[in-house]
Structure formats: C-alpha cells, structure tokens
Write a protein that holds these residues in place. Sequence first.
Motif, PDB file in Angstrom:
ATOM      1  N   ASN A 120      -4.079   5.526  -3.980  1.00  0.00           N
ATOM      2  CA  ASN A 120      -4.606   4.358  -4.671  1.00  0.00           C
ATOM      3  C   ASN A 120      -3.796   4.098  -5.940  1.00  0.00           C
ATOM      4  N   PHE A 121      -3.578   2.817  -6.228  1.00  0.00           N
ATOM      5  CA  PHE A 121      -2.847   2.428  -7.439  1.00  0.00           C
ATOM      6  C   PHE A 121      -3.748   1.548  -8.292  1.00  0.00           C
ATOM      7  N   THR A 122      -4.136   2.054  -9.472  1.00  0.00           N
ATOM      8  CA  THR A 122      -5.023   1.305 -10.361  1.00  0.00           C
ATOM      9  C   THR A 122      -4.212   0.392 -11.259  1.00  0.00           C
ATOM     10  N   GLY A 176     -10.804   3.994  -4.543  1.00  0.00           N
ATOM     11  CA  GLY A 176     -10.116   3.386  -5.678  1.00  0.00           C
ATOM     12  C   GLY A 176     -11.027   2.483  -6.490  1.00  0.00           C
ATOM     13  N   SER A 203      -7.661  -2.225  -8.179  1.00  0.00           N
ATOM     14  CA  SER A 203      -6.683  -1.285  -7.657  1.00  0.00           C
ATOM     15  C   SER A 203      -6.223  -1.724  -6.276  1.00  0.00           C
ATOM     16  N   HIS A 243       0.832  -1.207   0.000  1.00  0.00           N
ATOM     17  CA  HIS A 243       0.000   0.000   0.000  1.00  0.00           C
ATOM     18  C   HIS A 243       0.860   1.248   0.000  1.00  0.00           C
ATOM     19  N   GLY A 244       0.700   2.067  -1.045  1.00  0.00           N
ATOM     20  CA  GLY A 244       1.447   3.316  -1.135  1.00  0.00           C
ATOM     21  C   GLY A 244       0.682   4.470  -0.531  1.00  0.00           C
TER      22      GLY A 244
END
Length: 224
Positions: free
Chosen positions: A127-129, A195, A136, A123-124
């Motif tokens: 949100n990372f899609t 996300g 995501s 987890h950054g």
Amino acid sequence: MIRRPVLRPTRARIALAAAATALFGAAVASQTVAAPAPVPPPVAASDATVQGPEAFRSIADPKARSVALFGEMAKVIESPRCLNCHPRTDTPTQGDAMTVHNPPVSRGMGGMGVPGMTCNTCHGEANFTFANGEGSIPGDPAWALAPPEMAWAGKTRGEICRQLKDPARNGNKTLAELVEHNTHDHLVGWGWNPGHGRTPAPGTQEQFGALTAAWVASGAHCPD
C-alpha cells in the motif's frame, strides 16, 4: 554565421492548427465507454463482525451447521475488499462504495490490465499512502483482477459456494488447498490490511481460515 529562416505563424497555419485541434477533440468526444453492469451494495454494517467456528457447534445437524458456517464466511467474501477484485465484468470496482475503477481499466491478459495501463502501472507491492494522508493506493506483490471464472459480484451465496468448491472455477484447488489459501495467502490477507481510507474486511484472516476449515470438515455444504 548562417541565419536560419524564422517560420512565422500565418493566418493559414493558424487556421490549419485550429482545424486539426477541433477534429481531434471531436474524435475523442465521440469515443464512449460502456458503463459496467451495476454491482450489489457492500456488506451491511450489521454484518461487520464475524464469529468463529465455535459459535456454530450447537447446531447438531452437520449440513445445517455447514451452511451456517459458509454464511459467516460470506460476510468476508461479500465485503468490498473481495468483490472489488472479483467483478462480473472486465472492469474492477474500488473503494467501500464499490464505484467503477478510476482511471478506466480493463482485465487484459491474466487479469493484469492492458498494455500501457497494467495493474502495476499504479499498484506496487505494498500500500502507498498519499503524502497528505487523505488516501492511499492499494498494493500487493500478487495484485491482479480475479479471473472471470472466479467472478462473485452479483451472485447468490449458494452460487459463490458451489463455485468455490469447483476446481474448474477456483484455481484448480482441492478443499484442503482452499483452506490453506484462505488462511495464509498474502493477497487474501490484504483484505484486512487495505490501506488508509478503506474499511478492512470483517473479522480477521485467522477467523476466515478457521471458518473455512470448519465448513470443509462439516461437509462443505452450500446454501440453496
């Protein structure tokens, strides 16, 4: 030029390698992970809308109005966006279906996971899609599991309400600080920006903060 001897596989070496592989496989298979306690289902679709404090002004009795306001707040608190990270075990759940977190993780120090599998391993800060657009990974600068004293999953609304008012179980917050937290905290706000692939919490953070303020102003009473 010096030629190094070539170690060719022999039947003995092959048998030894096969035995070691089988032993390792058996050791891994023997390790079982206890399934966490079941969690309640996510908030019903009929509760997906949230009304503002003005919808409760007609309730003359302050205590009854306060309890009703908390009931509206609970639509957010009991949504998967909140309960997934407020579990009653050391294992979070994930997704709208609130399934057990995959890959397996544990609370660890400060709710940040265990060495080698801390929350920020995956987890950054945002949100990372996925490139294929089919999901995501959620993220926030403060991403972590809520501490055990803030566990909500499996509790009644009355229990959660009394817990939220208790400084020993709400992060040492006063009621005024709780209003500020619910209204402006960035991680709380993630619930409405979860996300791709996740349903946002009901309503808006602005409504949630306004409901919290009205609940406090009316005496911060709790359901039975």
